[in-house]
Design a protein around this motif. Sequence first.
Motif, PDB file in Angstrom:
ATOM      1  N   ASP A 224       0.812  -1.264  -0.002  1.00 47.86           N
ATOM      2  CA  ASP A 224       0.007  -0.052   0.144  1.00 47.86           C
ATOM      3  C   ASP A 224       1.117   1.173  -0.046  1.00 47.86           C
ATOM      4  O   ASP A 224       2.336   1.225   0.257  1.00 47.86           O
ATOM      5  N   ARG A 225       0.384   2.568  -0.269  1.00 49.16           N
ATOM      6  CA  ARG A 225       0.894   3.637  -0.234  1.00 49.16           C
ATOM      7  C   ARG A 225       1.544   3.995   1.114  1.00 49.16           C
ATOM      8  O   ARG A 225       1.137   3.567   2.258  1.00 49.16           O
ATOM      9  N   GLY A 226       2.436   5.061   1.345  1.00 47.54           N
ATOM     10  CA  GLY A 226       3.102   5.154   2.428  1.00 47.54           C
ATOM     11  C   GLY A 226       2.303   6.259   3.300  1.00 47.54           C
ATOM     12  O   GLY A 226       1.279   6.630   2.799  1.00 47.54           O
ATOM     13  N   PRO A 227       2.717   6.763   4.518  1.00 47.27           N
ATOM     14  CA  PRO A 227       2.017   7.558   5.220  1.00 47.27           C
ATOM     15  C   PRO A 227       1.658   9.007   4.653  1.00 47.27           C
ATOM     16  O   PRO A 227       2.687   9.566   3.849  1.00 47.27           O
ATOM     17  N   LEU A 228       0.819   9.553   4.829  1.00 40.30           N
ATOM     18  CA  LEU A 228       0.406  11.012   4.377  1.00 40.30           C
ATOM     19  C   LEU A 228       1.004  12.324   5.088  1.00 40.30           C
ATOM     20  O   LEU A 228       1.264  12.199   6.304  1.00 40.30           O
ATOM     21  N   ASP A 229       1.335  13.329   4.187  1.00 40.32           N
ATOM     22  CA  ASP A 229       1.825  14.582   4.942  1.00 40.32           C
ATOM     23  C   ASP A 229       0.740  15.389   5.047  1.00 40.32           C
ATOM     24  O   ASP A 229      -0.302  14.814   5.002  1.00 40.32           O
ATOM     25  N   ARG A 230       0.995  16.769   5.473  1.00 39.79           N
ATOM     26  CA  ARG A 230       0.081  17.559   6.051  1.00 39.79           C
ATOM     27  C   ARG A 230      -0.878  17.866   4.868  1.00 39.79           C
ATOM     28  O   ARG A 230      -1.956  18.672   5.014  1.00 39.79           O
ATOM     29  N   HIS A 231      -0.381  17.875   3.697  1.00 38.30           N
ATOM     30  CA  HIS A 231      -1.470  18.047   2.535  1.00 38.30           C
ATOM     31  C   HIS A 231      -2.033  16.896   1.950  1.00 38.30           C
ATOM     32  O   HIS A 231      -2.903  16.914   0.745  1.00 38.30           O
TER      33      HIS A 231
ATOM     34  N   TYR B  53       3.715  12.495  -3.132  1.00 36.08           N
ATOM     35  CA  TYR B  53       3.049  12.334  -4.536  1.00 36.08           C
ATOM     36  C   TYR B  53       1.399  12.323  -4.595  1.00 36.08           C
ATOM     37  O   TYR B  53       0.951  12.400  -3.443  1.00 36.08           O
ATOM     38  N   HIS B  54       1.039  12.820  -5.755  1.00 35.62           N
ATOM     39  CA  HIS B  54      -0.486  12.825  -5.940  1.00 35.62           C
ATOM     40  C   HIS B  54      -0.907  12.019  -6.917  1.00 35.62           C
ATOM     41  O   HIS B  54      -0.068  11.757  -7.754  1.00 35.62           O
ATOM     42  N   SER B  55      -2.247  12.004  -6.944  1.00 34.46           N
ATOM     43  CA  SER B  55      -2.861  11.274  -7.982  1.00 34.46           C
ATOM     44  C   SER B  55      -2.375   9.859  -8.209  1.00 34.46           C
ATOM     45  O   SER B  55      -2.214   9.297  -9.132  1.00 34.46           O
ATOM     46  N   LEU B  56      -2.005   9.064  -6.907  1.00 37.90           N
ATOM     47  CA  LEU B  56      -1.455   7.967  -6.957  1.00 37.90           C
ATOM     48  C   LEU B  56      -2.814   6.724  -6.774  1.00 37.90           C
ATOM     49  O   LEU B  56      -3.511   6.967  -5.679  1.00 37.90           O
ATOM     50  N   PRO B  57      -3.215   5.949  -7.786  1.00 33.49           N
ATOM     51  CA  PRO B  57      -4.389   4.987  -7.471  1.00 33.49           C
ATOM     52  C   PRO B  57      -3.950   4.251  -6.416  1.00 33.49           C
ATOM     53  O   PRO B  57      -3.101   3.444  -6.437  1.00 33.49           O
ATOM     54  N   VAL B  58      -5.116   4.049  -5.573  1.00 31.66           N
ATOM     55  CA  VAL B  58      -4.993   3.176  -4.454  1.00 31.66           C
ATOM     56  C   VAL B  58      -5.898   1.963  -4.204  1.00 31.66           C
ATOM     57  O   VAL B  58      -5.958   1.395  -3.518  1.00 31.66           O
TER      58      VAL B  58
ATOM     59  N   PHE C   5       4.162  10.306   1.713  1.00 29.55           N
ATOM     60  CA  PHE C   5       5.705  10.623   1.559  1.00 29.55           C
ATOM     61  C   PHE C   5       6.412   9.748   0.603  1.00 29.55           C
ATOM     62  O   PHE C   5       7.194  10.146  -0.097  1.00 29.55           O
ATOM     63  N   THR C   6       5.859   8.482   0.763  1.00 31.99           N
ATOM     64  CA  THR C   6       6.546   7.365  -0.325  1.00 31.99           C
ATOM     65  C   THR C   6       5.412   6.742  -0.989  1.00 31.99           C
ATOM     66  O   THR C   6       4.135   6.768  -0.498  1.00 31.99           O
ATOM     67  N   THR C   7       5.674   6.169  -2.458  1.00 29.41           N
ATOM     68  CA  THR C   7       4.731   5.484  -2.998  1.00 29.41           C
ATOM     69  C   THR C   7       4.348   4.244  -2.346  1.00 29.41           C
ATOM     70  O   THR C   7       3.402   3.481  -2.717  1.00 29.41           O
ATOM     71  N   TYR C   8       4.945   3.828  -1.584  1.00 28.37           N
ATOM     72  CA  TYR C   8       4.899   2.298  -0.990  1.00 28.37           C
ATOM     73  C   TYR C   8       5.220   2.540   0.581  1.00 28.37           C
ATOM     74  O   TYR C   8       6.236   3.066   1.098  1.00 28.37           O
ATOM     75  N   LEU C   9       4.268   1.715   1.466  1.00 29.66           N
ATOM     76  CA  LEU C   9       4.417   1.535   2.730  1.00 29.66           C
ATOM     77  C   LEU C   9       5.838   0.778   3.332  1.00 29.66           C
ATOM     78  O   LEU C   9       6.026   0.032   2.542  1.00 29.66           O
TER      79      LEU C   9
END
Length: 287
Positions: free
Chosen positions: A152-159, A263-268, A163-167
Amino acid sequence: MAGLVVGLSDSSLLYDTNKISFGLVKAGYLSYVENWRRLRLRGVNVDPNIGSSWVEQGIPGDDQFGFSIVSPVAPIVFLSGRGVVTGLKVNGNTWTYLFAGASASTKYYCFDLMRDDGLPGPYLKTREASNVFTFNSNQIPLNIVSSIVAPDRGPLDRHGRPFTTYLGGRNERISYQSTSRSASVHSLVDINIESGTEYAAFLSWSRSCGIVDPDTIPGAYTTTYGMAEGAFGRSGGISFMFAPPGRTTSQDWPPDGTASIGYHSLPVDRRPSALVIKTGGLPFPFN
């Protein structure tokens, strides 16, 4: 239907002549092919949703490495070493596969549908009842040892951006924007399988996303550009990665000293699976 089923000593399947099989047709190191420049908006008052609004940047972009194969049918390419599929060039019956984020040390193993090669000597060749060719013992069969789903994706920032595309993954700075290269970040995660064993991986489908890169030129710009997904093998396991594919759009924003890579617009809603093979015992290079 009657057929020949062959397994390995660990009971894993090697081949089944009732099924259409793939065989190794070529293996080697990727070589440099060309450089793909990125695209920038040609003006501040143009519509970014129109293709003609984008023009090539005046600096070199992303190097493309690849290999060529003649008269393929349905090739599958496994990589050992970094690389993200970016395109295919066709010239007559020659196909050239292109990879970004790669280097001349990246190994490829190309498999294609088995066919009647007409070579002399002892062999086993099988066909379906409809006469479709399924197996040729003159070719080294494709043996998938694992299928691994991307994390899965990494943790989210304040926006709200990961932070990373992978956990459990990481970001690696490859280059800064300069007079000779475009900014480049790789976002990777390593999946360990078995120490001391070299693997190669193939991603049947992939995702794309954008990166917000605040350190394009340290303290000067924040840049957003495109990223594409890939998977590759290595000693001890495989890795998933996102890297700039080439010909991506690129926009500079005012500097933001508090920003970090995101990273933005990453399909999850779905994640691809990497097919994995062991490279030990496969001839290399091979043509």
